[in-house]
Design a protein around this motif. Sequence first.
Motif, mmCIF file in Angstrom:
data_model
loop_
_atom_site.group_PDB
_atom_site.id
_atom_site.type_symbol
_atom_site.label_atom_id
_atom_site.label_comp_id
_atom_site.label_asym_id
_atom_site.label_seq_id
_atom_site.Cartn_x
_atom_site.Cartn_y
_atom_site.Cartn_z
ATOM 1 N N GLY A 1 0.799 -1.222 0.000
ATOM 2 C CA GLY A 1 0.000 0.000 0.000
ATOM 3 C C GLY A 1 0.831 1.271 0.000
ATOM 4 N N GLU A 2 2.164 1.144 0.147
ATOM 5 C CA GLU A 2 2.994 2.341 0.073
ATOM 6 C C GLU A 2 3.176 2.724 -1.391
ATOM 7 N N SER A 3 3.154 4.002 -1.665
ATOM 8 C CA SER A 3 3.407 4.450 -3.028
ATOM 9 C C SER A 3 4.261 5.703 -2.998
ATOM 10 N N TYR A 4 5.284 5.705 -3.871
ATOM 11 C CA TYR A 4 6.169 6.864 -4.000
ATOM 12 C C TYR A 4 5.861 7.622 -5.302
ATOM 13 N N ALA A 5 4.614 7.500 -5.765
ATOM 14 C CA ALA A 5 4.213 8.087 -7.054
ATOM 15 C C ALA A 5 4.519 9.587 -7.126
ATOM 16 N N ASP A 6 4.142 10.308 -6.102
ATOM 17 C CA ASP A 6 4.493 11.729 -6.022
ATOM 18 C C ASP A 6 4.531 12.097 -4.534
ATOM 19 N N ILE A 7 4.963 13.311 -4.218
ATOM 20 C CA ILE A 7 5.191 13.652 -2.813
ATOM 21 C C ILE A 7 3.896 13.591 -1.972
ATOM 22 N N PRO A 8 2.760 14.133 -2.450
ATOM 23 C CA PRO A 8 1.529 14.021 -1.641
ATOM 24 C C PRO A 8 1.120 12.564 -1.378
ATOM 25 N N THR A 9 1.380 11.674 -2.344
ATOM 26 C CA THR A 9 1.049 10.260 -2.148
ATOM 27 C C THR A 9 1.946 9.636 -1.078
ATOM 28 N N VAL A 10 3.200 10.049 -1.039
ATOM 29 C CA VAL A 10 4.101 9.571 0.018
ATOM 30 C C VAL A 10 3.548 9.980 1.386
ATOM 31 N N VAL A 11 3.121 11.228 1.500
ATOM 32 C CA VAL A 11 2.576 11.725 2.770
ATOM 33 C C VAL A 11 1.421 10.819 3.221
#
Length: 281
Positions: free
Chosen positions: A69-79
């Motif tokens: 469920g972790e995603s590093y797609a973009d910075i808001p998604t990381v948050v």
Amino acid sequence: MDSWPIGVFASVDAGLGVAWDVISDLKLPTIQLHAPHQEKRNRESAAAFRSQLDAMNVRCTAVFGGFEGESYADIPTVVRTVGLVPESTRHSRLKEMLEIADFSSWLGCDTVALHLGFIPHDPSADGYGDIVSVTQQLCEHCGQQGQFLHLETGQETAEGLIEFIQQVGRENLKINFDPANMILYGTGEPIEALMQVGQHVRSVHCKDGTWSDQPGVTWGAEVPLGQGDVGMEKYLQALKEIGYLGPLTIEREIPQDPERQRAEIAQAIELLTDLRSKILD
Ligand code: MG
């Protein structure tokens, strides 16, 4: 142990490291390992991995936790998705990190690491105390088996990270310093940050990146070691200055192109070997 043994970030079945069968080809003395999926996090598998590493003469210096469920797609998604910060998954992920610590201990490795997630910068922010508390629980579990917990850098500024470590107040809480992440996330000039957090650094990544035109809003780009904005020679000199002589673990997060990943890691090994003899000898 020799100073600055070179290593690589490796994977069994999860994470972005080099594949298990590449480890022996690279002929490096150390690896950091992305924790395998749950069905392999048992004593039997740990013993099997351990004897394979022994046979290759490779030491595992840290096991990194990561979660579904972790995603590093973009910075808001990381948050929203990464680490122990998101509240809805915090409890189950803590349980998983405790299992990963046990797996690491069976592997004979005294270090567990993770991206904790985006810690609020202000200790009086809502939920800050809960993140401190979950980190304390994890530190205590690790401490009982003589292990350290390392926080991967990137999402926090140097000041934010130091403040958080003080708030947690556990001696086995340390930093895995990743200079490229400071650039990719836009959280600070890496060498300056390293000098600030130096006393807490117990492991490092050798990774390179270029700044985004909107730092902190959009990603910078990860690039081959030596071609980005970190400045590898300055980086190693700064590591020497803070007294860090542990493993230099290369991270090149392009598992979608294993040929290129391997070639660029070979170049990184060459670069680090040259710089090491120049700086340490
Ligand atoms: Mg890293």
